[in-house]
Design a protein around this motif. Structure first.
Motif, PDB file in Angstrom:
ATOM      1  N   LYS A   1       0.835  -1.210   0.000  1.00  0.00           N
ATOM      2  CA  LYS A   1       0.000   0.000   0.000  1.00  0.00           C
ATOM      3  C   LYS A   1       0.867   1.256   0.000  1.00  0.00           C
ATOM      4  O   LYS A   1       0.593   2.201  -0.755  1.00  0.00           O
ATOM      5  CB  LYS A   1      -0.924   0.004   1.226  1.00  0.00           C
ATOM      6  N   ARG A   2       1.912   1.256   0.787  1.00  0.00           N
ATOM      7  CA  ARG A   2       2.783   2.427   0.863  1.00  0.00           C
ATOM      8  C   ARG A   2       3.599   2.615  -0.414  1.00  0.00           C
ATOM      9  O   ARG A   2       3.996   3.740  -0.735  1.00  0.00           O
ATOM     10  CB  ARG A   2       3.714   2.300   2.072  1.00  0.00           C
ATOM     11  N   ASP A   3       3.836   1.507  -1.127  1.00  0.00           N
ATOM     12  CA  ASP A   3       4.619   1.576  -2.363  1.00  0.00           C
ATOM     13  C   ASP A   3       3.758   1.846  -3.596  1.00  0.00           C
ATOM     14  O   ASP A   3       4.298   1.972  -4.702  1.00  0.00           O
ATOM     15  CB  ASP A   3       5.388   0.263  -2.577  1.00  0.00           C
ATOM     16  N   LEU A   4       2.439   1.905  -3.426  1.00  0.00           N
ATOM     17  CA  LEU A   4       1.539   2.075  -4.573  1.00  0.00           C
ATOM     18  C   LEU A   4       1.909   3.263  -5.469  1.00  0.00           C
ATOM     19  O   LEU A   4       1.891   3.140  -6.704  1.00  0.00           O
ATOM     20  CB  LEU A   4       0.095   2.225  -4.094  1.00  0.00           C
ATOM     21  N   PRO A   5       2.238   4.440  -4.906  1.00  0.00           N
ATOM     22  CA  PRO A   5       2.546   5.587  -5.776  1.00  0.00           C
ATOM     23  C   PRO A   5       3.715   5.332  -6.727  1.00  0.00           C
ATOM     24  O   PRO A   5       3.743   5.861  -7.848  1.00  0.00           O
ATOM     25  CB  PRO A   5       2.873   6.707  -4.785  1.00  0.00           C
ATOM     26  N   ASN A   6       4.685   4.498  -6.310  1.00  0.00           N
ATOM     27  CA  ASN A   6       5.879   4.274  -7.129  1.00  0.00           C
ATOM     28  C   ASN A   6       5.872   2.946  -7.876  1.00  0.00           C
ATOM     29  O   ASN A   6       6.394   2.850  -8.995  1.00  0.00           O
ATOM     30  CB  ASN A   6       7.136   4.347  -6.245  1.00  0.00           C
ATOM     31  N   GLN A   7       5.275   1.920  -7.266  1.00  0.00           N
ATOM     32  CA  GLN A   7       5.381   0.580  -7.843  1.00  0.00           C
ATOM     33  C   GLN A   7       4.070   0.006  -8.347  1.00  0.00           C
ATOM     34  O   GLN A   7       4.055  -1.074  -8.944  1.00  0.00           O
ATOM     35  CB  GLN A   7       5.993  -0.369  -6.801  1.00  0.00           C
ATOM     36  N   GLY A   8       2.964   0.684  -8.106  1.00  0.00           N
ATOM     37  CA  GLY A   8       1.693   0.181  -8.595  1.00  0.00           C
ATOM     38  C   GLY A   8       1.208  -1.023  -7.816  1.00  0.00           C
ATOM     39  O   GLY A   8       1.676  -1.309  -6.712  1.00  0.00           O
ATOM     40  N   LEU A   9       0.273  -1.760  -8.392  1.00  0.00           N
ATOM     41  CA  LEU A   9      -0.344  -2.902  -7.725  1.00  0.00           C
ATOM     42  C   LEU A   9      -0.056  -4.169  -8.520  1.00  0.00           C
ATOM     43  O   LEU A   9      -0.325  -4.245  -9.720  1.00  0.00           O
ATOM     44  CB  LEU A   9      -1.861  -2.697  -7.619  1.00  0.00           C
ATOM     45  N   GLY A  10       0.514  -5.189  -7.852  1.00  0.00           N
ATOM     46  CA  GLY A  10       0.839  -6.437  -8.527  1.00  0.00           C
ATOM     47  C   GLY A  10       1.882  -6.261  -9.614  1.00  0.00           C
ATOM     48  O   GLY A  10       1.893  -6.990 -10.608  1.00  0.00           O
ATOM     49  N   GLY A  11       2.764  -5.267  -9.435  1.00  0.00           N
ATOM     50  CA  GLY A  11       3.810  -5.032 -10.423  1.00  0.00           C
ATOM     51  C   GLY A  11       3.374  -4.236 -11.630  1.00  0.00           C
ATOM     52  O   GLY A  11       4.162  -3.990 -12.538  1.00  0.00           O
ATOM     53  N   LYS A  12       2.109  -3.809 -11.638  1.00  0.00           N
ATOM     54  CA  LYS A  12       1.583  -3.049 -12.779  1.00  0.00           C
ATOM     55  C   LYS A  12       1.383  -1.588 -12.382  1.00  0.00           C
ATOM     56  O   LYS A  12       0.725  -1.298 -11.385  1.00  0.00           O
ATOM     57  CB  LYS A  12       0.255  -3.641 -13.249  1.00  0.00           C
ATOM     58  N   PRO A  13       1.936  -0.646 -13.139  1.00  0.00           N
ATOM     59  CA  PRO A  13       1.745   0.786 -12.838  1.00  0.00           C
ATOM     60  C   PRO A  13       0.255   1.142 -12.872  1.00  0.00           C
ATOM     61  O   PRO A  13      -0.515   0.585 -13.666  1.00  0.00           O
ATOM     62  CB  PRO A  13       2.513   1.496 -13.950  1.00  0.00           C
ATOM     63  N   LEU A  14      -0.133   2.064 -12.010  1.00  0.00           N
ATOM     64  CA  LEU A  14      -1.538   2.471 -11.943  1.00  0.00           C
ATOM     65  C   LEU A  14      -1.816   3.612 -12.917  1.00  0.00           C
ATOM     66  O   LEU A  14      -1.060   4.578 -12.982  1.00  0.00           O
ATOM     67  CB  LEU A  14      -1.889   2.912 -10.521  1.00  0.00           C
ATOM     68  N   SER A  15      -2.910   3.494 -13.651  1.00  0.00           N
ATOM     69  CA  SER A  15      -3.333   4.568 -14.557  1.00  0.00           C
ATOM     70  C   SER A  15      -4.583   5.268 -14.032  1.00  0.00           C
ATOM     71  O   SER A  15      -5.051   6.236 -14.618  1.00  0.00           O
ATOM     72  CB  SER A  15      -3.619   4.001 -15.954  1.00  0.00           C
ATOM     73  N   GLY A  16      -5.100   4.744 -12.917  1.00  0.00           N
ATOM     74  CA  GLY A  16      -6.293   5.321 -12.304  1.00  0.00           C
ATOM     75  C   GLY A  16      -6.519   4.680 -10.956  1.00  0.00           C
ATOM     76  O   GLY A  16      -5.727   3.849 -10.497  1.00  0.00           O
ATOM     77  N   PHE A  17      -7.587   5.084 -10.295  1.00  0.00           N
ATOM     78  CA  PHE A  17      -7.886   4.550  -8.963  1.00  0.00           C
ATOM     79  C   PHE A  17      -8.164   3.048  -9.060  1.00  0.00           C
ATOM     80  O   PHE A  17      -8.989   2.619  -9.876  1.00  0.00           O
ATOM     81  CB  PHE A  17      -9.105   5.270  -8.382  1.00  0.00           C
ATOM     82  N   PRO A  18      -7.483   2.222  -8.231  1.00  0.00           N
ATOM     83  CA  PRO A  18      -7.662   0.769  -8.309  1.00  0.00           C
ATOM     84  C   PRO A  18      -9.114   0.351  -8.023  1.00  0.00           C
ATOM     85  O   PRO A  18      -9.680   0.721  -6.995  1.00  0.00           O
ATOM     86  CB  PRO A  18      -6.725   0.233  -7.226  1.00  0.00           C
ATOM     87  N   ALA A  19      -9.685  -0.424  -8.926  1.00  0.00           N
ATOM     88  CA  ALA A  19     -11.089  -0.846  -8.796  1.00  0.00           C
ATOM     89  C   ALA A  19     -11.321  -1.671  -7.543  1.00  0.00           C
ATOM     90  O   ALA A  19     -12.430  -1.656  -6.982  1.00  0.00           O
ATOM     91  CB  ALA A  19     -11.498  -1.638 -10.036  1.00  0.00           C
ATOM     92  N   ILE A  20     -10.286  -2.371  -7.056  1.00  0.00           N
ATOM     93  CA  ILE A  20     -10.470  -3.219  -5.874  1.00  0.00           C
ATOM     94  C   ILE A  20     -10.772  -2.398  -4.620  1.00  0.00           C
ATOM     95  O   ILE A  20     -11.282  -2.932  -3.630  1.00  0.00           O
ATOM     96  CB  ILE A  20      -9.226  -4.106  -5.611  1.00  0.00           C
ATOM     97  N   PHE A  21     -10.471  -1.071  -4.656  1.00  0.00           N
ATOM     98  CA  PHE A  21     -10.713  -0.222  -3.494  1.00  0.00           C
ATOM     99  C   PHE A  21     -12.095   0.440  -3.502  1.00  0.00           C
ATOM    100  O   PHE A  21     -12.406   1.242  -2.614  1.00  0.00           O
ATOM    101  CB  PHE A  21      -9.647   0.877  -3.406  1.00  0.00           C
ATOM    102  N   GLU A  22     -12.922   0.147  -4.480  1.00  0.00           N
ATOM    103  CA  GLU A  22     -14.231   0.789  -4.578  1.00  0.00           C
ATOM    104  C   GLU A  22     -15.100   0.604  -3.323  1.00  0.00           C
ATOM    105  O   GLU A  22     -15.845   1.516  -2.955  1.00  0.00           O
ATOM    106  CB  GLU A  22     -14.985   0.299  -5.815  1.00  0.00           C
ATOM    107  N   PRO A  23     -15.049  -0.578  -2.626  1.00  0.00           N
ATOM    108  CA  PRO A  23     -15.844  -0.711  -1.395  1.00  0.00           C
ATOM    109  C   PRO A  23     -15.491   0.339  -0.337  1.00  0.00           C
ATOM    110  O   PRO A  23     -16.368   0.833   0.374  1.00  0.00           O
ATOM    111  CB  PRO A  23     -15.507  -2.125  -0.914  1.00  0.00           C
ATOM    112  N   VAL A  24     -14.193   0.676  -0.232  1.00  0.00           N
ATOM    113  CA  VAL A  24     -13.776   1.703   0.723  1.00  0.00           C
ATOM    114  C   VAL A  24     -14.307   3.065   0.284  1.00  0.00           C
ATOM    115  O   VAL A  24     -14.807   3.851   1.100  1.00  0.00           O
ATOM    116  CB  VAL A  24     -12.237   1.746   0.856  1.00  0.00           C
ATOM    117  N   ILE A  25     -14.198   3.351  -1.007  1.00  0.00           N
ATOM    118  CA  ILE A  25     -14.705   4.610  -1.549  1.00  0.00           C
ATOM    119  C   ILE A  25     -16.197   4.761  -1.258  1.00  0.00           C
ATOM    120  O   ILE A  25     -16.675   5.839  -0.899  1.00  0.00           O
ATOM    121  CB  ILE A  25     -14.447   4.662  -3.076  1.00  0.00           C
ATOM    122  N   SER A  26     -16.959   3.694  -1.417  1.00  0.00           N
ATOM    123  CA  SER A  26     -18.405   3.754  -1.205  1.00  0.00           C
ATOM    124  C   SER A  26     -18.739   4.203   0.213  1.00  0.00           C
ATOM    125  O   SER A  26     -19.630   5.034   0.426  1.00  0.00           O
ATOM    126  CB  SER A  26     -19.039   2.381  -1.480  1.00  0.00           C
TER     127      SER A  26
END
Length: 353
Positions: free
Chosen positions: A238-263
């Protein structure tokens, strides 16, 4: 040339259930300069009923250690009380000719509103004038904190070898750090580890407070369950998300897996808007912007995702904006900045008094 006044240092401490953060600012030529800072991530058990720490001695020892590690100069400190343990409310005041009548009225209203007997609290209030466009009303901002909680903080700082000069609310500290003198109605959202606090502020006055038991751990748990990693590994990811993305893939937008928290966040934000519109007696009234702070405010694209859903300006606050520091520290300070909003606000308030 010779300075007109000697530099003066201001030490501020934020003690939370998930660690301690401190910052020491130095006032030089009316400007705030960073002198030192420190923080520690450590679970600190807190009594849910009154906010007191279960082991005050252990908290004091931890505070003493990070003060020594940071090599602070000042032993005079200011600190904040947890928002959940402090009661605050706005009270409309009738026109009184005498100051004494006003004080009697305010205390009578406090007896009705404060959930604890006033004999068990330290009650404070300040008078604010409010212009709604038609007439000016006088109001009082009431604040009440349990005496036992204040005594607990005094004991912690005494054991740690510090002189506790004053205690302030988290709301006032956040306002000082992130809003300043901006009068615009603003919703401050402080995303802690397990709790998120919502402060609705207008003209520097906290009009409304609400909290939910959801915070950064919600993002961590989703990463843990999705990737099948340990809690410690998920926290690091989570702390590395800004630099390393999720699962080794750079992020191009808000991760869909976090939508429950957003709701859950959006639901509480909309509730805050409803309270504000009722206070204004205007169904269309809403804050002009949202400022995010706290460790999880740095989740990539969280601000833009909220802005998209709410059709409102949302951004991560910068508590270092009014502080002068060595620019070589900027990458580090930007990364930890949202976690330091409260102690920075406390120190800035003292410098600007």
């Amino acid at each position: 040339m010779w300075p007109f006044s000697k530099p003066k240092n201001f030490l501020a401490v934020d003690i939370g259930t998930h660690g301690i953060k401190l910052v020491e600012l130095q006032k030089r030529n009316k400007r705030a300069h960073l002198f030192t800072y420190a923080y520690t991530d450590q679970e600190l058990a807190q009594n849910q009923a009154d906010g007191r720490f279960v082991e005050a001695g252990a908290v004091a020892d931890l505070l003493k250690k990070i003060v020594q590690k940071a090599k602070t100069m000042s032993r005079q400190a200011v600190a904040s009380l947890p928002a959940s343990a402090v009661f605050s409310s706005i009270v409309n005041i009738p026109l009184f000719s005498k100051k004494e009548e006003k004080e009697v009225f305010i205390k009578r209203e406090a007896e009705k509103l404060v959930p604890l007997p006033l004999t068990e609290t330290v009650l404070d209030w300040k008078i604010v004038a409010w212009d709604n466009g038609k007439e000016k009303n006088e109001m009082a901002l009431l604040t009440a904190a349990p005496k036992k909680l204040i005594a607990s903080y005094s004991e912690i700082f005494k054991i740690a070898g510090l002189n506790l000069l004053s205690l302030d609310t988290e709301a006032n500290a956040l306002i000082s750090a992130l809003i300043g003198k901006d009068p615009a109605p603003t919703l401050l959202i402080d995303l802690g580890a397990t709790q998120t606090d919502f402060f609705l502020v207008e003209k520097g006055i906290p009009l409304f407070f609400h909290s939910i038991q959801l915070g950064g751990r919600g993002f961590t748990d989703i990463i843990k369950n999705t990737l099948g990693v340990t809690a410690e590994e998920a926290e690091q990811i989570k702390r590395d998300l800004p630099n390393q993305g999720l699962g080794g893939k750079p992020l191009s937008g808000f991760p869909a897996i976090f939508e429950p928290v957003i709701s859950s966040l959006v639901e509480t934000i909309k509730y805050s808007f409803e309270i504000y519109s009722k206070q204004k007696a205007n169904a269309a009234a809403r804050p002009e912007k949202i400022i995010l702070t706290g460790g999880s405010s740095l989740i990539p694209f969280l601000d833009s995702r909220l802005s998209e859903i709410l059709n409102l300006k949302v951004y991560v606050g910068d508590p270092w904006a009014r502080v002068i520091y060595d620019q070589s520290l900027k990458p580090t300070l930007d990364q930890i900045g949202p976690r330091f909003s409260i102690p920075l606000g406390l120190a800035l308030k003292k410098i600007e008094e």
